[in-house]
Scaffold this motif. Structure first.
Motif, PDB file in Angstrom:
ATOM      1  N   LEU A 147      35.283  38.111 147.793  1.00  0.00           N
ATOM      2  CA  LEU A 147      36.730  37.867 147.687  1.00  0.00           C
ATOM      3  C   LEU A 147      36.976  36.574 146.930  1.00  0.00           C
ATOM      4  CD1 LEU A 147      37.754  39.075 151.214  1.00  0.00           C
ATOM      5  CD2 LEU A 147      38.583  40.029 149.053  1.00  0.00           C
ATOM      6  N   PRO A 148      37.892  36.587 145.980  1.00  0.00           N
ATOM      7  CA  PRO A 148      37.980  35.491 145.008  1.00  0.00           C
ATOM      8  C   PRO A 148      38.506  34.174 145.548  1.00  0.00           C
ATOM      9  CG  PRO A 148      39.711  37.120 144.640  1.00  0.00           C
ATOM     10  CD  PRO A 148      38.802  37.694 145.660  1.00  0.00           C
ATOM     11  N   ASN A 149      39.282  34.163 146.612  1.00  0.00           N
ATOM     12  CA  ASN A 149      39.845  32.896 147.074  1.00  0.00           C
ATOM     13  C   ASN A 149      39.367  32.584 148.490  1.00  0.00           C
ATOM     14  OD1 ASN A 149      41.242  35.017 148.184  1.00  0.00           O
ATOM     15  ND2 ASN A 149      43.134  33.866 148.416  1.00  0.00           N
ATOM     16  N   ASP A 150      39.533  31.336 148.887  1.00  0.00           N
ATOM     17  CA  ASP A 150      39.108  30.896 150.217  1.00  0.00           C
ATOM     18  C   ASP A 150      40.241  30.061 150.822  1.00  0.00           C
ATOM     19  OD1 ASP A 150      37.682  30.294 152.468  1.00  0.00           O
ATOM     20  OD2 ASP A 150      36.358  28.826 151.518  1.00  0.00           O
ATOM     21  N   PRO A 151      41.244  30.726 151.416  1.00  0.00           N
ATOM     22  CA  PRO A 151      42.409  29.991 151.939  1.00  0.00           C
ATOM     23  C   PRO A 151      42.075  29.195 153.196  1.00  0.00           C
ATOM     24  CG  PRO A 151      42.544  32.312 152.509  1.00  0.00           C
ATOM     25  CD  PRO A 151      41.354  32.164 151.608  1.00  0.00           C
ATOM     26  N   TRP A 181      37.385  49.195 148.739  1.00  0.00           N
ATOM     27  CA  TRP A 181      38.477  48.216 148.823  1.00  0.00           C
ATOM     28  C   TRP A 181      38.069  46.857 148.273  1.00  0.00           C
ATOM     29  CZ3 TRP A 181      40.004  49.470 154.608  1.00  0.00           C
ATOM     30  CH2 TRP A 181      40.525  50.771 154.649  1.00  0.00           C
ATOM     31  N   ILE A 182      36.825  46.432 148.519  1.00  0.00           N
ATOM     32  CA  ILE A 182      36.411  45.123 148.009  1.00  0.00           C
ATOM     33  C   ILE A 182      36.236  45.178 146.488  1.00  0.00           C
ATOM     34  CG2 ILE A 182      33.949  45.538 148.437  1.00  0.00           C
ATOM     35  CD1 ILE A 182      35.853  42.179 148.477  1.00  0.00           C
ATOM     36  N   ALA A 183      35.819  46.324 145.968  1.00  0.00           N
ATOM     37  CA  ALA A 183      35.708  46.458 144.510  1.00  0.00           C
ATOM     38  C   ALA A 183      37.077  46.302 143.863  1.00  0.00           C
ATOM     39  CB  ALA A 183      35.088  47.811 144.157  1.00  0.00           C
ATOM     40  N   ASP A 184      38.098  46.905 144.482  1.00  0.00           N
ATOM     41  CA  ASP A 184      39.452  46.771 143.949  1.00  0.00           C
ATOM     42  C   ASP A 184      39.974  45.348 144.105  1.00  0.00           C
ATOM     43  OD1 ASP A 184      39.385  49.444 143.341  1.00  0.00           O
ATOM     44  OD2 ASP A 184      40.529  50.072 145.115  1.00  0.00           O
ATOM     45  N   ALA A 185      39.784  44.762 145.286  1.00  0.00           N
ATOM     46  CA  ALA A 185      40.317  43.420 145.554  1.00  0.00           C
ATOM     47  C   ALA A 185      39.663  42.361 144.688  1.00  0.00           C
ATOM     48  CB  ALA A 185      40.136  43.084 147.031  1.00  0.00           C
ATOM     49  N   ALA A 186      38.359  42.502 144.440  1.00  0.00           N
ATOM     50  CA  ALA A 186      37.643  41.500 143.637  1.00  0.00           C
ATOM     51  C   ALA A 186      37.608  41.870 142.161  1.00  0.00           C
ATOM     52  CB  ALA A 186      36.211  41.351 144.165  1.00  0.00           C
TER      53      ALA A 186
END
Length: 532
Positions: free
Chosen positions: A90-94, A60-65
């Motif tokens: 993960l690309p963003n930091d909300p 899942w992290i491979a797909d998300a990132a």
């Protein structure tokens, strides 16, 4: 979730006890009771069942990132912690999410493992996108069942006792047993009165320290009660309100695992709590500890298993009698009452009174200690006869005087990186001994070296790697280490045919070439002696 994440990060980033204590006090003083109760649950070592396995999270992290699988694996082996790796990739930091901890657990975490895989994936991705990076890290720890942080249960007890103005021993008792993470349970910690409201609740265990040499130099053996140090499962046997309950030191409920002990204790007076040890048993002496493991690992205890692996309970202290808390009474009185309590047992072949080892001199006691392995014990326990039953590891009254461990000289054959602060360093080692010209794996060890030695071995591993298997490196068979271990047993699943118990590195044998390391024949001879 904001407050709990802030607590976790503070605890994780400091080694100072006072700073950890202050962070815990602040959290429990400010957090809503329903959140604080779940914080206690996690901080004291409890976990919910793992909701998502590691292979799914990696996918899942491979797909998300939008990263290839191999790069995720490389990042993981560099960081050394999957939860942290995911949070960093993960690309963003909300902005941090505002969901309270109890809502996150009850509404998201607990239902997660029952969802179909696609629904679980969508739920995890949704929460990742709504959390700040630190929150993702903690959330990942929770869903993988790997939540750990550098704080002891004792420190949690201390923080709660201070904010509620309750004696630490009473607070420790209230947290024993099964903790229900509810607002009612948290608020109940501050209530006045007895700590024994729950009839199944065990007392905190009194833990011993290794015997320092000065005790024998400064005190007489008459000041202590000497007993064998049994090699089993430390346990409290509770007989209250017509029930018999068995709690391990790790606060696991063991009653149904050992029905013969439960049944044998049914004739004890109501209001009795005994501290003792569950042992594998054969006729009139303990059996090897590995026999006990056969019982622990079975989900269903068939009559055949019960017959093949008999057990016994060795009683050595009395904490409660006729409903009276005896912990403040001296050991000599508790022992006298324990002997009285044991006289009413209808089955003394299952519950035994731990025999005393009576000696006039330290020399005589030392001789008994050296004979410990013949009795299948680990050494001696020395308990001050005037001591109360304390809570936790308090120095001065109870001492362990264990026999020296077994040792072997083994060759380092494989190494892989550690985790946490040791991520990126080769700290997890595999060792072998000789069978002819071949090195046969006999143990893995992760502790015993200093930071300086770890750095030196790490550098050597990188320069002397002969093959790679993912994160594992095969190395030249040159380094020899002395390994200490507590026991040895047969194991047909291993190529060596044996397994050693609690292996750890005792020293780096820079003085010994690999050709002079121990042989499998030597360990097999030790196994034969150990089984007698």
């Amino acid at each position: 979730m904001r407050r709990f994440t802030r607590l976790y990060i503070t605890l994780d980033q400091t080694n100072r006890t006072n700073e950890k204590l202050e962070a815990l006090r602040n959290y429990f003083a400010e957090a809503p009771p329903e959140d604080a109760s779940w914080a206690i649950y996690f901080l004291t070592g409890n976990r919910v069942p793992r909701a998502v396995n590691s292979p799914l999270l990696r996918r899942w992290i491979a797909d998300a990132a939008e990263l290839p699988d191999w790069l995720v694996e490389e990042c993981y082996h560099t960081v050394g912690d999957l939860a942290e790796t995911i949070a960093l990739l993960l690309p963003n930091d909300p902005e941090p999410m505002d969901m309270p901890l109890h809502e996150l657990v009850n509404n998201e975490l607990l239902p997660l493992r029952k969802l179909p895989e696609n629904d679980r994936r969508e739920a995890v991705l949704r929460l990742w996108q709504s959390m700040a990076r630190d929150q993702r890290f903690v959330w990942n720890k929770l869903i993988t069942g790997s939540f750990r942080v550098g704080v002891s249960k004792t420190l949690v007890v201390k923080a709660l006792s201070q904010i509620h103005d309750v004696e630490a021993a009473v607070m420790a008792h209230r947290l024993m047993g099964t903790w229900e993470p509810t607002a009612t349970a948290f608020l109940g910690l501050a209530e006045p009165g007895s700590a024994a409201e729950n009839p199944s609740r065990p007392y905190p265990f009194f833990l011993a320290n290794p015997l320092p040499p000065e005790v024998m130099e400064q005190e007489l053996p008459e000041a202590f009660q000497a007993e064998w140090k049994w090699d089993g499962i430390r346990c409290q046997l509770i007989r209250r309100q017509g029930q018999v309950i068995l709690w391990s030191r790790g606060e696991d409920l063991l009653t149904d695992r050992f029905p013969e002990i439960r049944d044998a204790a049914a004739t004890l007076p109501d209001g009795t709590v005994i501290d003792g040890e569950i042992l594998a048993w054969e006729v009139d002496r303990p059996a090897p500890f590995q026999d006990l493991q056969k019982r622990i690992t079975r989900k269903i205890l068939s009559p055949k298993i019960l017959a093949e692996t008999p057990v016994a309970f060795m009683a050595y202290d009395l904490m409660e009698f006729s409903g009276e808390d005896l912990r403040e009474q001296p050991l000599r009185k508790r022992r006298h009452l324990l002997e009285q309590a044991m006289t009413v047992l209808s089955n003394e072949t299952v519950i035994h009174l731990s025999p005393l080892v009576t000696c006039a001199t330290w020399t005589d006691l030392a001789a008994h200690r050296e004979a410990s392995r013949q009795n299948r014990t680990e050494g001696l326990m020395l308990k001050r006869i005037e001591s109360p039953y304390r809570s936790g590891r308090v120095r001065g009254d109870w001492w362990t005087w264990k026999v020296d461990p077994y040792t072997m000289d083994a060759v380092l054959t494989y190494a892989q990186p550690g985790s946490g602060r040791r991520a990126g360093l080769y700290t997890d080692y595999t060792f072998g001994v000789w069978r002819g010209d071949e090195l046969i794996t006999v143990a893995k060890a992760y502790s015993g070296l200093t930071d300086k030695e770890i750095a030196e071995v790490d550098s050597w591993v990188r320069k002397n790697t002969t093959d790679k298997f993912g994160p594992v490196r095969m190395v030249k068979p040159e380094l020899v280490f002395e390994l200490a271990f507590e026991g040895i047993q047969p194991n047909t699943r291993n190529k060596s045919g044996l397994a050693v118990r609690f292996p750890r590195i005792q020293r780096w044998r820079k003085d010994k070439p690999a050709s002079q390391a121990d042989t499998l024949e030597t360990l097999s001879e030790l196994l034969q002696l150990h089984q007698k």
